[in-house]
Scaffold this motif. Structure first.
Motif, PDB file in Angstrom:
ATOM      1  N   UNK A  20       8.213  43.741  27.034  1.00 12.31           N
ATOM      2  CA  UNK A  20       8.334  44.312  28.368  1.00 12.31           C
ATOM      3  C   UNK A  20       7.976  45.793  28.257  1.00 12.31           C
ATOM      4  N   UNK A  21       6.725  46.159  28.553  1.00 11.23           N
ATOM      5  CA  UNK A  21       6.308  47.558  28.406  1.00 11.23           C
ATOM      6  C   UNK A  21       7.018  48.477  29.385  1.00 11.23           C
ATOM      7  N   UNK A  22       7.205  49.716  28.959  1.00 11.39           N
ATOM      8  CA  UNK A  22       7.765  50.735  29.827  1.00 11.39           C
ATOM      9  C   UNK A  22       9.222  50.552  30.161  1.00 11.39           C
ATOM     10  N   UNK A  23       9.943  49.793  29.360  1.00 11.11           N
ATOM     11  CA  UNK A  23      11.322  49.472  29.665  1.00 11.11           C
ATOM     12  C   UNK A  23      12.242  49.833  28.512  1.00 11.11           C
ATOM     13  N   UNK A  24      13.509  49.962  28.824  1.00 14.03           N
ATOM     14  CA  UNK A  24      14.550  50.116  27.820  1.00 14.03           C
ATOM     15  C   UNK A  24      15.378  48.853  27.788  1.00 14.03           C
ATOM     16  N   UNK A  25      16.152  48.704  26.733  1.00 16.97           N
ATOM     17  CA  UNK A  25      16.895  47.473  26.520  1.00 16.97           C
ATOM     18  C   UNK A  25      17.962  47.281  27.592  1.00 16.97           C
ATOM     19  N   UNK A  26      18.007  46.080  28.135  1.00 15.35           N
ATOM     20  CA  UNK A  26      19.015  45.705  29.104  1.00 15.35           C
ATOM     21  C   UNK A  26      20.009  44.742  28.471  1.00 15.35           C
ATOM     22  N   UNK A  27      21.133  44.589  29.136  1.00 11.34           N
ATOM     23  CA  UNK A  27      22.169  43.703  28.614  1.00 11.34           C
ATOM     24  C   UNK A  27      21.729  42.246  28.620  1.00 11.34           C
ATOM     25  N   UNK A  28      20.918  41.874  29.593  1.00  9.74           N
ATOM     26  CA  UNK A  28      20.418  40.513  29.711  1.00  9.74           C
ATOM     27  C   UNK A  28      18.903  40.553  29.893  1.00  9.74           C
ATOM     28  N   UNK A  29      18.238  39.552  29.382  1.00 12.26           N
ATOM     29  CA  UNK A  29      16.789  39.465  29.491  1.00 12.26           C
ATOM     30  C   UNK A  29      16.392  38.245  30.317  1.00 12.26           C
ATOM     31  N   UNK A  30      15.374  38.439  31.129  1.00 11.07           N
ATOM     32  CA  UNK A  30      14.878  37.370  31.979  1.00 11.07           C
ATOM     33  C   UNK A  30      13.381  37.205  31.723  1.00 11.07           C
ATOM     34  N   UNK A  31      12.923  35.981  31.545  1.00 11.51           N
ATOM     35  CA  UNK A  31      11.513  35.766  31.194  1.00 11.51           C
ATOM     36  C   UNK A  31      10.522  36.405  32.146  1.00 11.51           C
ATOM     37  N   UNK A  32      10.833  36.425  33.426  1.00 12.52           N
ATOM     38  CA  UNK A  32       9.897  36.949  34.411  1.00 12.52           C
ATOM     39  C   UNK A  32       9.641  38.437  34.254  1.00 12.52           C
ATOM     40  N   UNK A  33      10.498  39.135  33.548  1.00 13.55           N
ATOM     41  CA  UNK A  33      10.340  40.576  33.353  1.00 13.55           C
ATOM     42  C   UNK A  33       9.376  40.918  32.223  1.00 13.55           C
ATOM     43  N   UNK A  34       9.044  39.955  31.404  1.00 11.87           N
ATOM     44  CA  UNK A  34       8.254  40.217  30.205  1.00 11.87           C
ATOM     45  C   UNK A  34       6.797  39.853  30.428  1.00 11.87           C
ATOM     46  N   UNK A  35       5.929  40.704  29.929  1.00 10.10           N
ATOM     47  CA  UNK A  35       4.507  40.618  30.234  1.00 10.10           C
ATOM     48  C   UNK A  35       3.718  39.861  29.176  1.00 10.10           C
ATOM     49  N   UNK A  36       3.996  40.133  27.917  1.00  9.89           N
ATOM     50  CA  UNK A  36       3.243  39.538  26.818  1.00  9.89           C
ATOM     51  C   UNK A  36       4.127  38.603  26.018  1.00  9.89           C
ATOM     52  N   UNK A  37       3.563  37.469  25.659  1.00  7.87           N
ATOM     53  CA  UNK A  37       4.306  36.423  24.970  1.00  7.87           C
ATOM     54  C   UNK A  37       3.542  35.864  23.790  1.00  7.87           C
ATOM     55  N   UNK A  38       4.286  35.471  22.763  1.00 11.13           N
ATOM     56  CA  UNK A  38       3.702  34.685  21.699  1.00 11.13           C
ATOM     57  C   UNK A  38       3.721  33.213  22.057  1.00 11.13           C
ATOM     58  N   UNK A  39       3.179  32.396  21.179  1.00 10.29           N
ATOM     59  CA  UNK A  39       3.094  30.970  21.420  1.00 10.29           C
ATOM     60  C   UNK A  39       4.351  30.219  21.012  1.00 10.29           C
ATOM     61  N   UNK A  40       5.226  30.857  20.279  1.00 10.31           N
ATOM     62  CA  UNK A  40       6.478  30.256  19.895  1.00 10.31           C
ATOM     63  C   UNK A  40       6.469  29.705  18.487  1.00 10.31           C
ATOM     64  N   UNK A  41       7.648  29.597  17.916  1.00 11.46           N
ATOM     65  CA  UNK A  41       7.833  28.969  16.618  1.00 11.46           C
ATOM     66  C   UNK A  41       9.046  28.059  16.699  1.00 11.46           C
ATOM     67  N   UNK A  42       8.912  26.863  16.163  1.00 11.68           N
ATOM     68  CA  UNK A  42       9.930  25.833  16.336  1.00 11.68           C
ATOM     69  C   UNK A  42      11.026  25.964  15.291  1.00 11.68           C
ATOM     70  N   UNK A  43      12.259  25.864  15.752  1.00 11.20           N
ATOM     71  CA  UNK A  43      13.424  25.843  14.877  1.00 11.20           C
ATOM     72  C   UNK A  43      14.167  24.538  15.106  1.00 11.20           C
ATOM     73  N   UNK A  44      14.411  23.816  14.042  1.00  9.67           N
ATOM     74  CA  UNK A  44      15.224  22.612  14.116  1.00  9.67           C
ATOM     75  C   UNK A  44      16.413  22.762  13.179  1.00  9.67           C
ATOM     76  N   UNK A  45      17.537  22.213  13.589  1.00 11.32           N
ATOM     77  CA  UNK A  45      18.757  22.307  12.807  1.00 11.32           C
ATOM     78  C   UNK A  45      19.374  20.919  12.730  1.00 11.32           C
ATOM     79  N   UNK A  46      19.557  20.427  11.533  1.00  9.93           N
ATOM     80  CA  UNK A  46      20.139  19.111  11.338  1.00  9.93           C
ATOM     81  C   UNK A  46      21.623  19.234  11.028  1.00  9.93           C
ATOM     82  N   UNK A  47      22.380  18.246  11.459  1.00  8.56           N
ATOM     83  CA  UNK A  47      23.823  18.236  11.227  1.00  8.56           C
ATOM     84  C   UNK A  47      24.140  17.817   9.807  1.00  8.56           C
TER      85      UNK A  47
END
Length: 125
Positions: free
Chosen positions: A98-125
Motif C-alpha cells: 500500500x504505497x504512501x501509507x503508514x501501518x494501520x491496526x487492521x488491513x483490508x485487501x481493497x486498500x493495497x495496490x500491488x500483490x504477489x501471486x501467493x504461496x501455499x501453506x498447508x498444515x497437517x494434524x
C-alpha cells in the motif's frame, strides 16, 4: 510498478514453523505499508500482519504471539516467520503493498495496490 514474489510456502506438521519471504522488484520510495494476507478456498482474503517504512507493526489477533513480520529494506524482502502452526493457518499467503501509507491496526485487501501471486501453506494434524 512494483512486482512482488512470495516464496517459502510448504507443508508442515502442526506445531511446526515456516518462514515466508516476499521479494519486491525494487525498493519502495517514501511511505508504504507492506502486509501479509491469507485466504482459504471460498473464503475472504484476511490480513495477517503488516509493517511500514518506519518499522511500525500490526498483527491480526490470530497471529499475535506466533507470527513475526519483518523486513530487510536493503534487500527488498518482507518476511513472515510463523511458529506453532495449526491447521487453521493453512491458506494461500499473499504479500501486498500500500504505497504512501503508514501501518494501520487492521488491513483490508481493497486498500493495497500491488500483490504477489501467493504461496501455499498447508498444515497437517
Amino acid at each position: 510498478q512494483v512486482q512482488l514474489l512470495e516464496s517459502g510456502g510448504g507443508s508442515v506438521r502442526a506445531g511446526g514453523s515456516l518462514r515466508l519471504s516476499c521479494t519486491t522488484s525494487r525498493r519502495i520510495r517514501g511511505d508504504y505499508e507492506l502486509a501479509w494476507f491469507r485466504q482459504v478456498p471460498g473464503g475472504k482474503r484476511e490480513g495477517v500482519a503488516a509493517i511500514d517504512a518506519e518499522g511500525t507493526i500490526s498483527y491480526a489477533d490470530s497471529a499475535k504471539g506466533r507470527f513475526t513480520i519483518s523486513q530487510d529494506i536493503a534487500a527488498n524482502i518482507l518476511y513472515l516467520d510463523m511458529n506453532n502452526l495449526t491447521p487453521e493457518d493453512a491458506a494461500m499467503y499473499f504479500c501486498a503493498v500500500r504505497p504512501g501509507a503508514s501501518c494501520r491496526a487492521r488491513q483490508y485487501p481493497s486498500d493495497f495496490v500491488f500483490w504477489g501471486q501467493g504461496t501455499q501453506v498447508t498444515v497437517s494434524s
